[in-house]
Write a protein that holds these residues in place. Structure first.
Motif, PDB file in Angstrom:
ATOM      1  N   GLY B  20       0.809  -1.222   0.000  1.00 23.70           N
ATOM      2  CA  GLY B  20       0.000   0.000   0.000  1.00 23.70           C
ATOM      3  C   GLY B  20       0.836   1.263   0.000  1.00 23.70           C
ATOM      4  O   GLY B  20       0.332   2.337   0.311  1.00 23.70           O
ATOM      5  N   ARG B  27      -2.642  12.253   6.999  1.00 30.19           N
ATOM      6  CA  ARG B  27      -3.637  12.878   6.122  1.00 30.19           C
ATOM      7  C   ARG B  27      -3.928  14.289   6.628  1.00 30.19           C
ATOM      8  O   ARG B  27      -4.429  14.451   7.740  1.00 30.19           O
ATOM      9  CB  ARG B  27      -4.903  12.044   6.119  1.00 30.19           C
ATOM     10  N   VAL B  32      -5.434  22.839   4.527  1.00 31.31           N
ATOM     11  CA  VAL B  32      -4.052  23.022   4.058  1.00 31.31           C
ATOM     12  C   VAL B  32      -4.019  23.576   2.631  1.00 31.31           C
ATOM     13  O   VAL B  32      -5.010  23.517   1.899  1.00 31.31           O
ATOM     14  CB  VAL B  32      -3.256  21.700   4.101  1.00 31.31           C
ATOM     15  N   SER B  33      -2.863  24.088   2.254  1.00 34.68           N
ATOM     16  CA  SER B  33      -2.696  24.660   0.919  1.00 34.68           C
ATOM     17  C   SER B  33      -2.670  23.553  -0.136  1.00 34.68           C
ATOM     18  O   SER B  33      -2.458  22.370   0.179  1.00 34.68           O
ATOM     19  CB  SER B  33      -1.381  25.432   0.854  1.00 34.68           C
ATOM     20  N   ASP B  34      -2.838  23.957  -1.385  1.00 36.45           N
ATOM     21  CA  ASP B  34      -2.752  23.001  -2.485  1.00 36.45           C
ATOM     22  C   ASP B  34      -1.400  22.296  -2.493  1.00 36.45           C
ATOM     23  O   ASP B  34      -1.310  21.110  -2.789  1.00 36.45           O
ATOM     24  CB  ASP B  34      -2.940  23.723  -3.833  1.00 36.45           C
ATOM     25  N   ALA B  35      -0.355  23.046  -2.160  1.00 30.32           N
ATOM     26  CA  ALA B  35       0.998  22.468  -2.191  1.00 30.32           C
ATOM     27  C   ALA B  35       1.134  21.364  -1.150  1.00 30.32           C
ATOM     28  O   ALA B  35       1.675  20.288  -1.430  1.00 30.32           O
ATOM     29  CB  ALA B  35       2.046  23.549  -1.978  1.00 30.32           C
ATOM     30  N   TRP B  37      -1.282  19.690   0.188  1.00 24.86           N
ATOM     31  CA  TRP B  37      -2.178  18.597  -0.230  1.00 24.86           C
ATOM     32  C   TRP B  37      -1.514  17.749  -1.316  1.00 24.86           C
ATOM     33  O   TRP B  37      -1.585  16.523  -1.316  1.00 24.86           O
ATOM     34  CB  TRP B  37      -3.505  19.182  -0.719  1.00 24.86           C
ATOM     35  N   ALA B  38      -0.827  18.394  -2.260  1.00 22.12           N
ATOM     36  CA  ALA B  38      -0.134  17.661  -3.325  1.00 22.12           C
ATOM     37  C   ALA B  38       1.005  16.815  -2.752  1.00 22.12           C
ATOM     38  O   ALA B  38       1.261  15.700  -3.216  1.00 22.12           O
ATOM     39  CB  ALA B  38       0.401  18.617  -4.384  1.00 22.12           C
ATOM     40  N   TYR B  40       0.969  15.405   0.127  1.00 25.28           N
ATOM     41  CA  TYR B  40       0.299  14.232   0.705  1.00 25.28           C
ATOM     42  C   TYR B  40      -0.084  13.236  -0.387  1.00 25.28           C
ATOM     43  O   TYR B  40       0.119  12.030  -0.250  1.00 25.28           O
ATOM     44  CB  TYR B  40      -0.927  14.707   1.495  1.00 25.28           C
ATOM     45  N   LEU B  41      -0.618  13.768  -1.479  1.00 24.06           N
ATOM     46  CA  LEU B  41      -1.107  12.873  -2.533  1.00 24.06           C
ATOM     47  C   LEU B  41       0.017  12.256  -3.356  1.00 24.06           C
ATOM     48  O   LEU B  41      -0.021  11.070  -3.676  1.00 24.06           O
ATOM     49  CB  LEU B  41      -2.035  13.638  -3.492  1.00 24.06           C
ATOM     50  N   PHE B  42       0.996  13.073  -3.724  1.00 26.71           N
ATOM     51  CA  PHE B  42       1.914  12.648  -4.782  1.00 26.71           C
ATOM     52  C   PHE B  42       3.391  12.640  -4.430  1.00 26.71           C
ATOM     53  O   PHE B  42       4.149  11.870  -5.008  1.00 26.71           O
ATOM     54  CB  PHE B  42       1.752  13.553  -6.015  1.00 26.71           C
ATOM     55  N   ASN B  46      11.529   8.271  -2.284  1.00 31.43           N
ATOM     56  CA  ASN B  46      11.705   7.086  -3.128  1.00 31.43           C
ATOM     57  C   ASN B  46      13.115   6.554  -2.894  1.00 31.43           C
ATOM     58  O   ASN B  46      13.958   6.597  -3.770  1.00 31.43           O
ATOM     59  CB  ASN B  46      11.498   7.492  -4.593  1.00 31.43           C
ATOM     60  N   PRO B  47      13.360   6.075  -1.662  1.00 29.38           N
ATOM     61  CA  PRO B  47      14.758   5.770  -1.321  1.00 29.38           C
ATOM     62  C   PRO B  47      15.266   4.483  -1.976  1.00 29.38           C
ATOM     63  O   PRO B  47      14.508   3.540  -2.172  1.00 29.38           O
ATOM     64  CB  PRO B  47      14.700   5.589   0.195  1.00 29.38           C
TER      65      PRO B  47
END
Lengths: 947, 91, 135
Positions: B20, B27, B32-35, B37-38, B40-42, B46-47
């Protein structure tokens, strides 16, 4: 039938069991215990195939997995299989073998013209030579002459299956080292699997006659095997090759023990999870570079001994050995006892162990230390060897076979696949295991322990004085030393690049005898040690595995096994045509003529009553004190104010605000909900709910229970649906007053069958979804069917359902929407606006992008020509020529039987404000015109649905 | 093929599980700002090395749990339950 | 399964990805089984052909599986990445439009929607059918 090269006595073959086989149409005979290779050699077959690029003659080179010459097409009862190693193919009665890559025949190959003009075709030739005028002018001829063997024309007759196993210790290789390791582990009480690729355990014990632990090898082997076979914690697999070594000590095995049976051949793919792996995989003898070192009759020294001692086969009459190490002397010394004359041993080392030299001289073998081979000659087999003696003089010696040995290379393939790193050992002139993170140990020759009795000396691999264009590195792909030189001249230094450029090591033998020589050459040419050059990456499969074995039972009907409705057979008996729909085999229509059936079924529902199997509809129960609040966060729609026994449409978004699924949800009790999902999403949404409950809101008190397969759903739709259902004894009062649209109830039929019923409609007609326990499905389809006969009830399938819902303008999430569609785009602005509180995706809908008015919005359209056909996926275009662009695309379309015109739904930029506008549709090269209309084409006020 | 030790069922093959993605992602609220929120989403790490991620034993107990896994070697260093903090050395 | 590429004595096929992030570049057996089963579904006669090698590489996959092309927050640093599985069909157009973007320091009209900021805006792209991504 005479086996001219077989000795009268000796070996492990069973002369009382002769086996007939056919090679290139010629009947031959071998014995039980033979491999195809040993039988061919016994019959005096020297040329068995042609090489891949230059069609040079090829003979058998080895006696094992490393074979590069004796690769044939073989039919042992399952159809002709290409690229089979004759050295690993147990001889079976009636076997048919054919040479590959010969045109028109093995003895006379026209395409050998490539060989005589060899200088024209260096590595990478097709990128250089066939440039002018155009590669495509040459492609046909090159494709015709390339390739190795023919494709079979039908599926193999064999069965393929997978086996899964766990063990404490997996021992790979049943030679002396592997047997000892297995014995040790077994005695310690471990569960042991011992895997041997040969048809019997023993490996070198089967052909190396030197003593082990003071016993003759046969006695030691018999004693060890007796103990292992007597232990119930040991499983021994033979004719089983470990193919891949993966993470977490997962090892795959290609088990061919039952593959060669006449009746019911089975190939098995084992997946073993081992606590510890012991690699006793031995070592592979390497060839030596000299001119024409690929001629038939030139074989690995150890293989010659193996054929002599194990199969009682003479690989030649007068043999010369070309070696650089001690082990080879022992192999060669064994040959005279089997009736072969060994004329000389040419060893590149200046000093030889006295004992070895004396032993050789006693057998009448001339010994030439410090000498080097230059070139072999002979047209279809070796006749002479030219060599340079210690004093530098060129000499020639006559022979009909050459035994070569460039030293041993440990079989570290699996170790490397496991993630193990290697080191180059200068003393032993080979790569050895260094370190690995997995639980693996390497023992015996695979770990560089080549000789138990004496130390192993090996000399350096020296370049030969012959022209490099006739020194072969990769015998199967016809790569020569000059190709490696060319690669270096063109500045390819990395071994990975040289490999790909020259294709050395990439043939069907996977470089088991070519990689080390390539690395040596590359090291010499670039002034680097082998340790610096490194190796290419070893990858599964160690031995190529038939694809059927890897797929196992996942073929045909089991490739993606469809789910079946509980009343599947009943529908089949009624003439259903089934189609895959969301992973289920569902009736698409009933009858023969697709178009006519779909039209009839659609009109039936509109005019009287139709019966539909909706059992695949996703059904999930959510129960607990927090169920209402939980679902309120899952759905865009408001949940808590829904009254018990009532049904509401629900739309789910993902966290990015994109429509995920839709369906109705029902309040069964204050703390108990039943939710419906689309058929294909039932499992996904159940998982989605669990993920949010466990991951985000674990404090919420509720349980989620998928019940899709517990209930069969009998959908009765159409103006007469109520009349049909109310005749069932035990049915609740169905009048609109008592049970209006979007209601739910449960009850018990007269026969004691419990049921649930909800009045919902996906067709736009009055419609009831009756759920009964899945095991009552057939009975209740039959019962409703019987009850509907007075109203001429008929069945309808998924195809007509999709037309009915399209006429009504009902959305199909995932079909009419894509992964950028938010609820605003589908006209759900009001639902979003009226929602209070948090729900999944709410924040994303606040972004300016999500509220833009020029997004692609879901609209309805009809074509101007009533009979025009439009496909889903057609584009709505604007402009002409180079300025023409797509403003959106059709998501669903049909010729509506009800309305008599072509209608559809489309996602179109600014669609909502363009009602009435004329549009141009581009559909597979055709232009069609239409206009934008309300997306609800049929009964927009919903009177029929609620009536 | 990974072998994963489900805290409830024991060690099983990777095909029984579903990954997952990142664990311990909080969350944000709607304010929160769009930034943010982004993010959190995207926007996630990526270690090439140890990653903390959530796995679900889908074809088993159906429970989610956390795993510390090396994306290069595929070694699984730790398995711990939902809600538990990551082992100190992998935080 | 994405592609079958014929070569001289063998052919190459591939597709799919493990369901977890990996830099291992090895490839596990479940993905191999899926790919092989898919080939045999199309071409049953291949059941007696032999799988010689398997390998895996790293693909750069964005949240919407579409590439990221255009300017970055760093001046004079442009980006063309995240091509994942679609690159070897679309890169001729990708190269051309990137050259325009760099030369003019302004996005080519065809790629302006593929900018890095689209994730923050929430303006993701769905061209699954065009890029041949399995749905």
């Amino acid at each position: 039938m005479k086996q001219a090269f077989r000795n009268e006595q000796g070996g492990r073959i069973d002369r009382s069991k002769p086996l007939g086989f056919v090679f290139n149409g010629k009947a031959m005979q071998g014995y039980s215990g033979d491999t195809l290779a040993s039988a061919l050699l016994a019959n005096g077959v020297r040329i068995v195939s042609r090489s891949f690029k230059f069609h040079r003659p090829r003979g058998i080179v080895s006696a094992g997995v490393e074979e590069s010459g004796g690769i044939l097409a073989v039919d042992y009862g399952t159809g002709l299989q290409p690229i089979v190693r004759s050295t690993q193919m147990p001889l079976v009665d009636g076997l048919r073998a054919e040479s590959q890559n010969c045109f028109p025949s093995l003895g006379f190959d026209l395409l050998r013209v490539f060989d005589y003009t060899r200088s024209l075709w260096p590595a990478g030739f097709y990128n250089k030579i066939f440039k002018w005028p155009d590669w495509h002018a040459f492609e046909w001829a090159i494709r015709r002459s390339a390739g190795l063997g023919r494709l079979p024309d039908s599926m193999s007759h064999a069965r393929f299956c997978h086996m899964n196993a766990h063990c404490d210790v997996l021992v790979v290789g049943a030679g002396p080292a592997g047997l000892s390791a297995a014995l040790q582990a077994a005695r310690a009480g471990d569960d042991v699997m011992l895997v041997e690729q040969d048809n019997e355990p023993g490996s070198s014990l089967l052909h190396d006659l030197s003593e082990i632990d003071g016993q003759p090898p046969a006695a030691w082997l018999a004693g060890t095997l007796a103990e292992l076979r007597g232990a119930d914690n040991v499983k021994i697999l033979t004719l089983a090759t470990v193919a891949g070594y993966y993470d977490c000590n997962v090892v795959t095995i290609h088990d061919r023990v039952a593959a060669y049976r006449r009746d019911d051949p089975i190939e098995i793919f084992w997946k073993v999870r081992a606590g510890r792996v012991v690699l006793a995989t031995g070592a592979i003898e390497q060839p030596i570079m000299f001119g024409n070192n690929d001629l038939p009759g030139i074989m690995l020294a150890g293989a010659m001994r193996q054929y002599a001692n194990r199969y009682s086969v003479r690989c030649g009459g007068r043999i010369v050995a070309v070696v650089n190490n001690d082990l080879a002397w022992q192999s060669v010394a064994a040959l005279p006892e089997s009736g072969m004359e060994v004329a000389a041993i040419i060893d590149s080392r200046d000093s030889i162990d006295d004992a070895l030299a004396d032993q050789a001289r006693q057998h009448g073998i001339d010994v030439y230390p410090g000498a080097a081979p230059i070139a072999a000659s002979g047209s279809n087999g070796v006749r002479k060897l030219q060599y340079r003696d210690r004093e530098g003089r060129s000499r020639t010696i006559e022979c009909d076979a050459i035994a070569v040995s460039g030293g041993m290379s440990p079989t570290v393939h699996l170790y490397s696949q496991a993630g193990g790193r290697l080191r180059y050992d200068e003393q032993l002139a080979c790569f050895l295991p260094r370190e690995c993170r997995q639980e693996v140990t390497v023992t015996g020759a695979a770990n560089g322990e080549f000789a138990t009795a004496r130390t192993y000396h090996i000399g350096p691999r020296k370049p030969s004085a012959a022209k490099t264009s006739c020194q072969w590195v990769d015998f199967l792909h016809d790569v020569t030393a000059s190709d490696i030189e060319l690669a270096c001249r063109e500045n390819l230094r990395s071994v990975e690049h040289v490999k790909r450029y020259t294709t050395t090591g990439m043939a069907a033998d996977q470089g088991k005898t070519s990689n080390l020589n390539t690395l040596t050459l590359l090291g010499d040419l670039t002034g680097r040690s082998l340790g610096e050059v490194g190796t290419t990456t070893f990858r599964p499969m160690f031995m190529p595995v038939t694809m059927g074995t890897i797929a196992g039972v996942r073929r045909g009907a089991f490739y993606t096994a469809a789910k079946r409705l509980p009343a599947h057979d009943w529908h089949a008996a009624k003439g259903a045509e089934f189609e895959d729909s969301g992973g289920w085999d569902r009736p698409a229509w009933y009858g023969k003529d697709r178009a006519a059936c779909i039209r009839r079924e659609t009109l039936l529902v509109r005019e009287s009553v139709g019966l539909f199997d909706a059992s695949s509809l996703g059904k999930i129960e959510v129960k607990g004190p927090d169920a209402a609040e939980f679902l309120n966060r899952i759905y865009v729609n408001t949940v808590p104010n829904l009254k018990q026994g009532k049904v509401r449409y629900g739309l789910m978004l993902n966290e990015n605000g994109i429509m995920l699924d839709d369906g109705v949800f029902i309040r069964l009790a204050d703390d108990h909900f039943l939710i419906n999902t689309t058929s294909g999403n039932a499992d996904g949404i159940a998982g989605w709910l669990e993920e949010w409950h466990q991951g985000e809101w674990p404090g919420m008190d509720l349980v989620i229970s998928p019940v899709t397969s517990q209930w069969a759903v009998v959908t009765v739709a159409g103006p007469k649906s109520r009349d049909v259902l109310r005749t069932l004894p035990g049915m609740i009062e169905l009048s609109t007053k008592q049970f209006p649209h979007m209601s739910f109830a449960s009850g018990v039929f007269d026969d004691g069958t419990p049921y649930r019923i909800q009045r919902v409609s996906f067709t736009g007609e009055m419609s009831y979804e009756l759920s009964v326990p899945a095991n009552c499905a057939t009975a209740y389809f039959e019962r409703v069917w019987a009850a509907g006969q007075v109203h001429s009830i008929g069945l309808f399938g998924v195809e007509s359902l999709m037309i009915l819902r399209l006429e009504k303008g009902f959305l199909h999430v995932g079909g009419d929407t894509d992964t950028t569609s938010n609820p605003f785009d589908a006209g759900f602005r009001k639902i979003v606006a009226s929602k209070q509180g948090d729900f999944i995706g709410v924040r994303s809908l606040q972004r300016a992008e999500d509220k833009r008015g020029d997004r692609r919005q879901l609209i309805g359209f009809e074509t101007n020509d009533k009979d025009a056909t439009v496909s889903a996926g057609a584009h709505i275009v604007t402009g002409h020529g180079v300025t023409q662009r797509s403003e959106g695309f059709v998501t669903s379309a049909c010729l509506s039987p009800t309305l008599g015109k072509t209608i559809g739904l489309a996602l179109l930029e600014r669609g909502f404000e363009r009602q009435g506008e004329t549009i141009t549709l581009y559909d597979e090269g055709r232009l069609t015109t239409g206009r934008i209309v309300d997306a609800c084409f049929y009964d927009p006020r919903g009177e029929r649905m609620r009536g | 093929m990974l072998r994963i030790a489900c805290p409830h069922c024991g060690t099983r093959d990777e095909v029984e599980f579903r990954c997952g993605g990142d664990a311990h992602i909080e969350r944000p609220g709607s304010e929160v700002s769009d930034a943010v929120w982004a993010d959190y989403l995207f926007n996630h790490d990526n270690p090439k090395g140890v990653i903390l991620e959530r796995w679900c034993h889908v074809f088993g107990c159906g429970q989610w749990f956390n795993v510390a896994r090396d994306t290069l070697t595929h070694e699984i260093h730790a398995v711990y339950r939902m809600g538990e903090p990551a082992p100190e050395r992998y935080r | 399964m994405a592609t079958i590429r014929p070569s001289t004595s063998y052919f190459t096929f591939g597709g799919g990805e493990p369901a977890y992030t990996s830099y291992a570049q090895r490839g596990g057996i479940p993905v191999v089984e899926e790919n092989v089963a898919a080939v045999l579904e199309l071409l049953p006669a291949f059941s007696s052909l032999r799988l010689m090698r398997q390998w895996a590489g790293i693909t750069d996959i964005t949240p919407d599986t579409m590439p990221i092309m255009g300017a970055t927050p760093l001046r004079n640093l442009y980006m063309s990445g995240g091509w994942g599985t679609g690159g070897y069909k679309a890169i001729p157009a990708g190269g051309d439009t990137m050259a325009y973007t760099i030369a003019n320091d302004a996005p080519h009209p065809l790629i302006k929607d593929f900018d890095l900021d689209r994730f923050e805006r929430g303006a993701l792209i769905d061209e699954g059918a065009a890029s041949g991504v399995a749905h």
